[in-house]
Each structure stands twice: as structure tokens, then as C-alpha cells.
Scaffold this motif. Sequence first.
Motif, PDB file in Angstrom:
ATOM      1  N   MET A 360      10.188  13.861 -16.253  1.00 22.54           N
ATOM      2  CA  MET A 360       9.033  13.539 -15.051  1.00 22.54           C
ATOM      3  C   MET A 360       8.246  14.176 -14.503  1.00 22.54           C
ATOM      4  O   MET A 360       7.708  14.878 -13.499  1.00 22.54           O
ATOM      5  CB  MET A 360       9.759  12.635 -13.879  1.00 22.54           C
ATOM      6  CG  MET A 360      10.377  11.251 -14.387  1.00 22.54           C
ATOM      7  SD  MET A 360       9.648   9.803 -14.571  1.00 22.54           S
ATOM      8  CE  MET A 360       9.053   9.516 -13.199  1.00 22.54           C
ATOM      9  N   GLY A 361       8.904  15.751 -14.981  1.00 21.62           N
ATOM     10  CA  GLY A 361       7.726  16.651 -14.346  1.00 21.62           C
ATOM     11  C   GLY A 361       8.612  16.951 -13.148  1.00 21.62           C
ATOM     12  O   GLY A 361       7.718  17.084 -11.780  1.00 21.62           O
ATOM     13  N   GLY A 362      10.044  17.341 -13.125  1.00 17.23           N
ATOM     14  CA  GLY A 362      10.352  17.427 -11.645  1.00 17.23           C
ATOM     15  C   GLY A 362      10.459  16.192 -10.139  1.00 17.23           C
ATOM     16  O   GLY A 362      11.435  15.965  -9.197  1.00 17.23           O
ATOM     17  N   GLU A 363      10.565  14.817 -11.040  1.00 17.59           N
ATOM     18  CA  GLU A 363      10.673  13.803  -9.578  1.00 17.59           C
ATOM     19  C   GLU A 363      11.031  13.122 -10.277  1.00 17.59           C
ATOM     20  O   GLU A 363      12.669  13.461 -11.315  1.00 17.59           O
ATOM     21  CB  GLU A 363       9.165  12.739 -10.534  1.00 17.59           C
ATOM     22  CG  GLU A 363       9.428  11.435  -9.530  1.00 17.59           C
ATOM     23  CD  GLU A 363       9.254  12.072  -7.701  1.00 17.59           C
ATOM     24  OE1 GLU A 363       8.030  12.181  -7.921  1.00 17.59           O
ATOM     25  OE2 GLU A 363       9.458  11.819  -7.530  1.00 17.59           O
ATOM     26  N   GLN A 364      12.381  13.608  -8.514  1.00 17.33           N
ATOM     27  CA  GLN A 364      13.529  12.832  -8.737  1.00 17.33           C
ATOM     28  C   GLN A 364      14.016  11.048  -8.198  1.00 17.33           C
ATOM     29  O   GLN A 364      15.000  10.407  -8.125  1.00 17.33           O
ATOM     30  CB  GLN A 364      15.018  13.811  -7.869  1.00 17.33           C
ATOM     31  CG  GLN A 364      14.555  14.713  -8.589  1.00 17.33           C
ATOM     32  CD  GLN A 364      15.817  16.145  -7.900  1.00 17.33           C
ATOM     33  OE1 GLN A 364      16.467  15.952  -7.234  1.00 17.33           O
ATOM     34  NE2 GLN A 364      15.910  17.529  -7.984  1.00 17.33           N
ATOM     35  N   ASP A 365      12.979  11.149  -7.768  1.00 13.22           N
ATOM     36  CA  ASP A 365      13.024  10.011  -6.988  1.00 13.22           C
ATOM     37  C   ASP A 365      12.896   8.566  -8.268  1.00 13.22           C
ATOM     38  O   ASP A 365      12.183   8.484  -8.430  1.00 13.22           O
ATOM     39  CB  ASP A 365      12.081   9.691  -5.788  1.00 13.22           C
ATOM     40  CG  ASP A 365      11.908   7.848  -4.867  1.00 13.22           C
ATOM     41  OD1 ASP A 365      13.309   7.319  -5.604  1.00 13.22           O
ATOM     42  OD2 ASP A 365      12.026   8.146  -4.187  1.00 13.22           O
ATOM     43  N   ILE A 366      13.959   7.451  -8.015  1.00  8.65           N
ATOM     44  CA  ILE A 366      14.357   6.335  -8.950  1.00  8.65           C
ATOM     45  C   ILE A 366      13.590   5.684  -8.495  1.00  8.65           C
ATOM     46  O   ILE A 366      13.107   4.451  -9.639  1.00  8.65           O
ATOM     47  CB  ILE A 366      15.873   6.292  -8.847  1.00  8.65           C
ATOM     48  CG1 ILE A 366      16.608   5.608  -8.019  1.00  8.65           C
ATOM     49  CG2 ILE A 366      16.833   6.912  -9.777  1.00  8.65           C
ATOM     50  CD1 ILE A 366      17.846   5.042  -8.384  1.00  8.65           C
ATOM     51  N   ARG A 367      12.734   5.394  -7.632  1.00  6.46           N
ATOM     52  CA  ARG A 367      12.014   4.599  -7.001  1.00  6.46           C
ATOM     53  C   ARG A 367      10.550   4.791  -7.995  1.00  6.46           C
ATOM     54  O   ARG A 367      10.330   3.589  -8.550  1.00  6.46           O
ATOM     55  CB  ARG A 367      11.468   4.423  -5.929  1.00  6.46           C
ATOM     56  CG  ARG A 367      12.817   3.960  -4.676  1.00  6.46           C
ATOM     57  CD  ARG A 367      12.364   3.973  -3.694  1.00  6.46           C
ATOM     58  NE  ARG A 367      12.387   5.010  -3.039  1.00  6.46           N
ATOM     59  CZ  ARG A 367      12.536   5.422  -1.680  1.00  6.46           C
ATOM     60  NH1 ARG A 367      12.893   4.643  -0.665  1.00  6.46           N
ATOM     61  NH2 ARG A 367      12.856   6.922  -1.805  1.00  6.46           N
ATOM     62  N   LYS A 368      10.719   5.714  -7.623  1.00  2.73           N
ATOM     63  CA  LYS A 368       9.123   6.090  -8.811  1.00  2.73           C
ATOM     64  C   LYS A 368       9.912   6.452 -10.853  1.00  2.73           C
ATOM     65  O   LYS A 368       8.840   6.638 -11.615  1.00  2.73           O
ATOM     66  CB  LYS A 368       8.662   7.613  -8.415  1.00  2.73           C
ATOM     67  CG  LYS A 368       8.000   7.243  -7.183  1.00  2.73           C
ATOM     68  CD  LYS A 368       7.165   8.179  -6.388  1.00  2.73           C
ATOM     69  CE  LYS A 368       6.601   8.307  -5.568  1.00  2.73           C
ATOM     70  NZ  LYS A 368       7.572   9.556  -4.449  1.00  2.73           N
ATOM     71  N   MET A 369      10.528   6.078 -10.717  1.00  2.28           N
ATOM     72  CA  MET A 369      10.892   5.692 -12.760  1.00  2.28           C
ATOM     73  C   MET A 369      11.132   4.489 -12.515  1.00  2.28           C
ATOM     74  O   MET A 369      10.665   4.048 -12.470  1.00  2.28           O
ATOM     75  CB  MET A 369      12.235   6.281 -13.294  1.00  2.28           C
ATOM     76  CG  MET A 369      11.976   8.067 -12.538  1.00  2.28           C
ATOM     77  SD  MET A 369      13.728   8.440 -12.559  1.00  2.28           S
ATOM     78  CE  MET A 369      13.552  10.151 -12.432  1.00  2.28           C
ATOM     79  N   GLY A 370      11.567   4.229 -13.870  1.00  5.58           N
ATOM     80  CA  GLY A 370      12.161   2.161 -14.051  1.00  5.58           C
ATOM     81  C   GLY A 370      10.882   2.749 -16.077  1.00  5.58           C
ATOM     82  O   GLY A 370       9.881   3.630 -16.099  1.00  5.58           O
ATOM     83  N   GLY A 371      11.413   2.055 -16.929  1.00  8.57           N
ATOM     84  CA  GLY A 371      10.893   1.778 -18.122  1.00  8.57           C
ATOM     85  C   GLY A 371      11.402   2.857 -18.897  1.00  8.57           C
ATOM     86  O   GLY A 371      10.144   3.044 -20.059  1.00  8.57           O
ATOM     87  N   LEU A 372      12.312   3.800 -18.670  1.00  7.45           N
ATOM     88  CA  LEU A 372      11.886   5.155 -19.745  1.00  7.45           C
ATOM     89  C   LEU A 372      13.082   5.338 -21.280  1.00  7.45           C
ATOM     90  O   LEU A 372      13.418   5.818 -21.706  1.00  7.45           O
ATOM     91  CB  LEU A 372      12.808   6.129 -18.755  1.00  7.45           C
ATOM     92  CG  LEU A 372      11.893   6.737 -17.590  1.00  7.45           C
ATOM     93  CD1 LEU A 372      12.758   7.755 -17.167  1.00  7.45           C
ATOM     94  CD2 LEU A 372      10.419   6.936 -17.439  1.00  7.45           C
ATOM     95  N   MET A 373      13.031   3.929 -20.939  1.00  4.87           N
ATOM     96  CA  MET A 373      14.456   3.996 -21.929  1.00  4.87           C
ATOM     97  C   MET A 373      12.823   3.769 -23.506  1.00  4.87           C
ATOM     98  O   MET A 373      13.874   4.631 -24.299  1.00  4.87           O
ATOM     99  CB  MET A 373      14.728   2.387 -22.159  1.00  4.87           C
ATOM    100  CG  MET A 373      15.186   1.525 -23.378  1.00  4.87           C
ATOM    101  SD  MET A 373      16.676   2.447 -23.505  1.00  4.87           S
ATOM    102  CE  MET A 373      17.768   1.107 -22.951  1.00  4.87           C
TER     103      MET A 373
END
Lengths: 637, 96
Positions: A360-373
Motif C-alpha cells: 500500500m506504499g506505507g498506508e496503515q489505515d484499514i479503512r483505506k484498504m479492502g479487496g487485497l485478496m
Amino acid sequence: MMEFVWLIPGLPLLGFLILSLFNKYIPKSASGYIASAMLLGSFLVVLSLLIPAVSGTLVAKEPFVLFNWIQAGNLNLSLSFQIDNLSIWFMSIITGVGFLIHMYSISYMHDDEGVTRYFSYLNLFIFSMLLLVMGSNFAVMFMGWEGVGLCSYLLIGFWFKNQNYNDAAKKAFIMNRIGDLGFLLGMLLIYHQFGTLEYTAVFEQVSKIINPNEISGVLLAITLLLFVGAMGKSAQIPLYTWLPDAMAGPTPVSALIHAATMVTAGIYMIARSNVLYSMAPMTLDIIFVIGTSTAILAALIGLTQTDIKKVLAYSTVSQLGFMFMAIGLGGYSAGVFHVTTHAFFKALLFLGAGSVIHAMGGEQDIRKMGGLMKKLPITSITFIIATLAIAGIPPLAGFFSKDAILALAFEASPLKWGLGVFAALLTTFYMFRMLFLTFFGEFRGTQHQKEHLHESPLLMTIPLMILAALTLLAGFIEIPHVFVHEGSNWFSHYLAAAHVPLLEASSISASTEFVLMGSALTLVLLVILSTYIIYVSKKTLPASSESDLSALDKLSYNKFYVDELYDTIILKPIAFFSDIFHNIIEKNFIDRIVNFSGKSIQWSGKTIRFVQSGDVNTYTIFMVIGIVVILFLNFIL
Amino acid sequence: MHYIILCLILFSMGAFGVLYRRNILIIFMSIELMLNSVNLLMVYFSALHNDQSGQVFVFFIMAVAAAEITIGLAILVMIFRHIGSIKIDSLKNLKW
């Protein structure tokens, strides 16, 4: 193999020395390989001890004495190693998981400018931790204990240009110092009472006590003080707040601190001195209460955190609470067993989180993730395995270790079992919340991040796969006796050889135990299902701003305001008194005394210098007067 | 006994001379006076105790005094060339 024991801590120390002394001459790309090679070497030596230990052919010998360290009066300390089943077990975890984390770091940290410094700290960390578990007396353990505290400071504040990270590092160090003071006092009290710090000598004396009531007060004080040390290192209430802040360090460091080293020190110390603790039932009760409340409080905080590493941090605190719960119930081997399984799945979770953050390039907020499967298949699958393990789904490692603790709790009282299950359910909820938010659903980051998404290189995924395999298999070393007729509770028997007491076979019947397991498992599955409904089917997202939270959520999101509480009841008064002392005592008294001495000399110099008039006559008159006075004093008086 | 009193008077004259005279040359003479009063006393005691070593000392003192005066007068000449005066009051530069 005993002759080579010194190599185990020696190699990481050598690695640290090479990397720190020749920092400038070592190419950045090579430093990681040097550090990892050192650790691999010491892991191989540990392995050569582990194999005979596991097969039961390891001859328990006297402590391996390296050299005499301090000899003064009655005090006789040697730098010696206690090689038995317990220390070998911890050494394997430290060097094994530590090696995987080193390997992972090579790739994770490859473009950091301080990579050589990073690996030298990492090696020092492993060295200190090995010293801690290998020492055959409390003094050597204390040396490792302090070393671990120092290394955690260095690594948490690794990116020292960021002031917040420095503060987090200082917080960890200071919190640990509070605990260390307890440990030190406990150690001194042991010396005062028993006249030695060697484990074998101390425990032998303790076990010979016929009437425990005679010195129960001293034992209570010793065990409590040592436990204060454990609270600091193993992040228990009230000294746990440093651990979530320790997330400031690079992610592999978090994995190292949380899984393989540092936080397990407290558990190890209590398991090692179980003879003392078994003599002080009141301390065990206190440990149980603190462990349980830590497990529940940290889990409650974990429910609403949105930073992927923060969730894991609180999960670690909570799992450590679980381990202390086991110890408080007298289940030392169950505690160590949970340390083992936790080391595997928590290292896996952290390294997986690191892989996600990397992608994610340093992003740690799970609200901004999703669907990484879809984009990170290996990371996702290993992460799911670890999450299932921590939730306690059979046949993964976490199921067995958690079940062992819960069975112990039920034997003590159903209420304790209920508390344990409650904490476990909370754990399940926040872990699956994180899992679903991160890997399922739609991607919620920016377009740029979406294009950047990629699976991590092999150097990072191989440790993940190895840890996942261990997470799958580690549970089978301690199969409850209800499942098999023979060979059950292998791990407890293994540890019993190192004088960790074997808890008598559970008094609960097999059917009761099946009911307990079944009900706990059903509840866990229900929680998973509801989490799935909330976060996947309904696609609920944690509120993006704090003001949207309900009162309870807010309480949890702000970590029950514990930091603020400490700020108010400890820091503010200290600052207040410092202010008073500075403004009144310091400025009015101390400063004045110091300035007066300086000024008075200046003034007297200014005044007296006029005596030197340059007039020879005056000098001669003074000289004559002087001679007359001396003669007068000499001859007349 | 009379010798002792004579020497005391001579020594005191020398000492007062050193303290009260302004001319450096006179001060030198006064110092010589003090030295010689002591010499006289030594000779007297040497005769009194019938011991020759006192007189030997006197010769030594006279030799040293001669050397000292030589250097002193040389310095005096230099001072006079520099500041044009041999008044002790004019040498007041060495002060705070």
C-alpha cells in the motif's frame, strides 16, 4: 554439543560488532545477509540442542560456566548458561522466528538509508534476549533484561527524525525502567534472603522450606517485585501503554518485539522461577486478575482501532494477558505453550501486515484498504491462517493453546472460564474485522495505490509461508488428553524435565471438556459470522471521523483515555512539582548559592587587588612587618 | 654585650634606611650596612665561642654581597638610562 553453547549468543553479538564497527565499509545490501547468517548459525546450534532435548536424550547438566564475572565478598557471580528444556525451547523460538524476521527485513528495509544500523540493532536485540533466557542466574537474566529494553528503545526510535517516534521510544524505555526497578529490587531481595542468585541454588533452598508461612511475606514481596518487572516487559496493566506506541518502529521490529522476543521475557521469567511463585499463591491470584483484566481491556480497545498495526498491538497485549491468566492459574506450561503458538501466529500477522503496508506504499489505515485478496494472494492466505489461529479454530495452533488455558480456568471456576471466553470472543471480533476490512470487499484507496498493489518479493513471502506452516502444526505438540489415549500433553512433559510443574490431569471429565470446547467454538463461529455480516455483507466501515462515533466506541477508540489518565495523575503532578522546584527552590536557593560563591570571589578579587600598588616601599614595609610578626610568634610565644 | 647592642643599632639603621630612603643607591648602602652588622656579630660570636667557622661564614657572606652589589648596580644603571631617575617612587608601573 555443550561446548558450542557460547556460540548461540556469541554469533549475534559478533554480527552486531561487525555491523556497528564497520558500518561505513559494509555495502548496504550485504548487511542484512551478514546479520541473517549470524542468526542462522546460532539457530543451527540451538537446533543441535533442541533435537536431543525433544527426544529426551539431553542430559541435564550443571550450568555451563563461561567465566567468573563478579567476585566480591560472599557474592560470587559467574556468566553461565542454564541449558535445559525450557531455555532451549525459548532459544529455538528466538533464533528461529528471529531468523525469519531477519530474512524478511532484508527485503522490507532494502531501500532504507540506515539499513546497516537497523541490522546491527536487530542482532543486538537477539543477543540480549538470548542472554536473558540462557543465563543461569538472575544477574545474567537482568543483563539481558536491560539489553532488551535498550534495543527496543533503539529500534522503536529507529526513524529518529520523526519526533513522535522518538517520544514513543522514550515511553517504551521509561515504562520498562519502572518494571526493571521492580525486577532489580526483587533480585536484591532474593540475594538478601538466600545469599545467592543462581537459579538452582535458590530454588533448591526454596523447595526445602518446610514451613512456608515463615517466610511467606518475603516470598510474596520477591514474587510481586519480579512480577512488576514482568509487567513492564510483557506489557500488562498498568505498564502496557508503551507497547501500542512501539508500533512507531519498522514493522519487522514490531514482529520481533511482539512475537519472538521482549514481551515473552516476563512469561519466561515467571516460568523459570515457578518454584518461587508456587510458594506465593497470593501473587498468583494477583497475576490472574491483572492478566485477565489486561486481556479484556486491550481486546476492547482493539475493537475500534483503525490502524492495522495498532489492532495487532492491542491483540498482543491481550494475548499476553491470556498467558498471564494461565500462569496465574498455575499453568506455567500452558503459558509457555501459548507463548510458542502466539510467537508463530503473531509474527505471521505482523509480517503479513508489513507486506500489506509495503504493497500500500506505507498506508496503515484499514479503512483505506479492502479487496487485497486478489492482489496479494500469499499474504492473504497466510494472514487468514493466522487469524483463524488466533481466534482458536481447530486444528490450528491457537485452538490448542487457548483451550489449555480455558480448561485450566474452568477447573478453577466457571466464572474465570467465562472471562477467558469473553476475551477470546473479543479477540475473534477485532481480528476478523481487520481481516475482512483489509482483504475482502472493494478496494477503498486511491487510484495510484491501486495500480501500485503487488505481492511482496519471495524473501518476504517465504518467511510468511514457513510461519503459516508452523501455525498450522504447532498446536499438535500439546494435544489435550481427551482426544488421544497416549502421548497427550507432550509439551507439558517436555517442560517438566526443566522443573516446570506438570499440572495434574484435569479433574474435569472428557464430556465436560468437549462441551466447553464446543460451546467456546460455537460462540467464536457466531462472532465470525456476525463480523462477516457487518463488514462484508453490509459493507459497514468504521466512522471516518471521531465525532461520528457513539459514546462507547469513542471510549474504546481513545483507548479508554488511559494515556490521558496517566498524563493527569502522574505526568501533570510531576510537571507541576518540577515547575515549583524550578521556579522557587532552584531559582531562589540553589542558583543563588552557586552565584554567590562565584560573585563573592569576583568581588574580593576586585577589592584586594589594590594592595598590589607597585610601590616598592610599601612592599618592603609589609615584608618587614611580616618578618617581625613571624619572629615574634616564633621566639616570644 | 656591647658588641651585640652595636650590631643591633647598625642593623636597625640599615633596615630603616631601606624603608625610608627614596634613593636606590642609598637603599643599597643600607642593605650593605645590615649585612655587615650581621657579619660583625658573627665575628664577635666566633671569638666568644672560640669557634672559627663563624669567621669563615663572614668571608662567604662578603663574597656573595660583592656579587649581589655588582648585579644590583648594573640594574641600577639600566634603570637610570631608561627613566632618567634613581628614585624608587618612579618605579610604579608593576601594579594591578
